[in-house]
Structures are given as structure tokens and as C-alpha cells.
Design an enzyme around this catalytic site. Structure first.
Site, PDB file in Angstrom:
ATOM      1  N   ILE A  82      44.869 -63.267 -43.947  1.00  0.00           N
ATOM      2  CA  ILE A  82      44.238 -64.278 -44.784  1.00  0.00           C
ATOM      3  C   ILE A  82      44.362 -65.610 -43.932  1.00  0.00           C
ATOM      4  O   ILE A  82      45.552 -66.073 -43.714  1.00  0.00           O
ATOM      5  CB  ILE A  82      44.566 -64.252 -46.183  1.00  0.00           C
ATOM      6  CG1 ILE A  82      44.566 -62.884 -46.887  1.00  0.00           C
ATOM      7  CG2 ILE A  82      43.995 -65.288 -46.941  1.00  0.00           C
ATOM      8  CD1 ILE A  82      45.321 -62.845 -48.049  1.00  0.00           C
ATOM      9  N   LYS A  83      43.467 -66.448 -43.920  1.00  0.00           N
ATOM     10  CA  LYS A  83      43.408 -67.578 -43.116  1.00  0.00           C
ATOM     11  C   LYS A  83      43.292 -68.936 -44.035  1.00  0.00           C
ATOM     12  O   LYS A  83      42.182 -68.880 -44.948  1.00  0.00           O
ATOM     13  CB  LYS A  83      42.384 -67.825 -42.215  1.00  0.00           C
ATOM     14  CG  LYS A  83      42.400 -68.792 -41.125  1.00  0.00           C
ATOM     15  CD  LYS A  83      41.082 -68.404 -40.165  1.00  0.00           C
ATOM     16  CE  LYS A  83      41.550 -69.435 -38.843  1.00  0.00           C
ATOM     17  NZ  LYS A  83      40.155 -69.119 -37.867  1.00  0.00           N
TER      18      LYS A  83
END
Length: 217
Positions: A82-83
Site C-alpha cells: 500500500i502506497k
């Protein structure tokens, strides 16, 4: 050093992946726009192709909404990272994701101080944008060196993911410093094979071979 490919273009990823040149993939909203595809659909296709981490970025700006988006992205596949952006809300979301055992890529890092915060928040990857620093006459490669020194001083486990790579020189420079990962467009990774002396030598070999009149097969 691990190679991540900075694109959402599936054929480009496949070409490099088939050669064993892909350890992961990074995407962002701009790359999703360029692909012209639905984020969930194209990210799932990439995750099915690549065994390593695939970064999918949230687009919310408040922590609560980032967490909701990130949890949905994490359901796409087990190799999703997850960025989140390096803001206070992004760090809050990073801590929440890391606490749940999710990989987190903290992006848009432009200082060593920011990198320290990301490591403290449990980031799997920190993404310093070296090309964008160069654009404003700051030394992006020096930032990688500073982060490497700090992380080594305190045994932070967060991996340094050199991003905003613009040239082959960027890759060799950060490799020398000890970046754990680079992420670059396919064109830059492929350009690593180019050298004028290689071309010149091959041309001479081909001319000399033609004079022999021989065939191998």
C-alpha cells in the site's frame, strides 16, 4: 539490488519479467491515468504476473480515508504494497497498515528527516524522489546516501527504494551507495544494456564474420 518497474503498462512489465529483471512494480495515479485502465483491474493483472511487491497508491489525503482505500487495495492480492504519501496523515495510515501486517511504501520523500519518520512508522519501503530533487538543483543521490547512513546507524529495517530515476547514471550511483531497490521506467532499465563501444565492437565482429563466408546454423 532489487529492480522494481515504474509503470502500469502490462506488456512492458511482462517483457522485463520474462527476462528475470522484475523484482516488483510501482504504480501511482499518474501511471494509472497513462494506462487508461481501471486501477483494480490492472493492478490485479500485474499482481498475478509478478511475484514481488506491487505498489498501489491511495488517493485520499486524510488518514481515515487513506486507511479505507488501502485496506481495499490490499484485498487485490497478497503481494500488494500500500502506497501512501509522506504526510502526517500518510504516516498515520502507514502505522495502521504496518500494524495489520501489510507492506507499505511511503512515497514522495524529499528529506532524510522524512525518511526517519517513515521508518519509525513501520514503512516497508521509503521512496526518495531523486530526479525531482535534481530538477530544483538539489542533490537527489546525496539524499540516498544520507538515508543509507542513518538507517544503518540505527538498524532500521525499512528498505530504501530510490525513485524518480531519470538515467542509467542514477541507477549506478544509488547502487554504489547501497540503495536496496530502484524503481525506474522500462526504458531506463533497458538503456542499462547500451554502450557505444559494445555497438562498435559488435559491428566489427559482424563485418569480420561476413568475410569468413561461414554459417553456424
Amino acid at each position: 539490488m532489487k529492480f522494481f518497474v515504474d509503470t502500469a503498462d502490462v506488456p512492458s512489465i511482462k517483457e522485463l519479467n520474462d527476462l528475470g529483471m522484475v523484482d516488483g512494480v510501482t504504480t501511482n495515479p499518474s501511471l494509472i491515468l497513462k494506462s487508461g485502465r481501471d486501477i483494480l483491474e490492472v493492478t490485479k493483472e500485474i499482481c498475478d504476473m509478478v511475484s514481488g511487491p506491487v505498489s498501489a497508491e491511495v488517493v485520499a489525503t486524510e488518514a481515515k480515508d487513506m486507511i479505507a482505500e488501502g485496506m481495499k487495495l490490499a484485498k487485490i492480492a497478497s503481494n500488494i504494497a500500500i502506497k501512501v504519501p509522506l504526510t502526517w496523515d500518510g504516516l498515520t495510515a502507514c502505522k495502521a497498515f504496518a500494524s495489520e501486517g501489510h507492506m507499505v511504501n511511503v512515497t514522495l520523500c524529499f528529506s532524510a528527516a522524512q525518511a526517519i519518520l517513515a521508518a519509525k512508522a513501520g514503512a516497508t519501503f521509503i521512496s526518495p524522489f531523486i530526479g525531482r530533487l535534481d530538477d530544483i538543483n538539489l542533490d537527489g543521490v546525496q539524499l540516498i546516501e544520507d538515508i543509507r547512513t542513518i538507517y544503518d546507524n540505527y538498524n532500521f529495517e525499512t528498505e530504501i527504494l530510490a525513485a524518480s530515476i531519470r538515467s542509467v547514471n542514477h541507477i549506478t550511483d544509488v547502487a554504489r551507495i547501497g540503495a536496496d531497490v530502484i524503481t525506474a521506467p522500462p526504458s531506463v532499465i533497458k538503456a542499462m544494456a547500451n554502450h557505444p563501444l559494445t555497438d562498435k565492437g559488435l559491428d566489427q565482429f559482424m563485418k569480420d564474420w561476413a568475410k569468413t563466408g561461414q554459417k553456424i546454423v
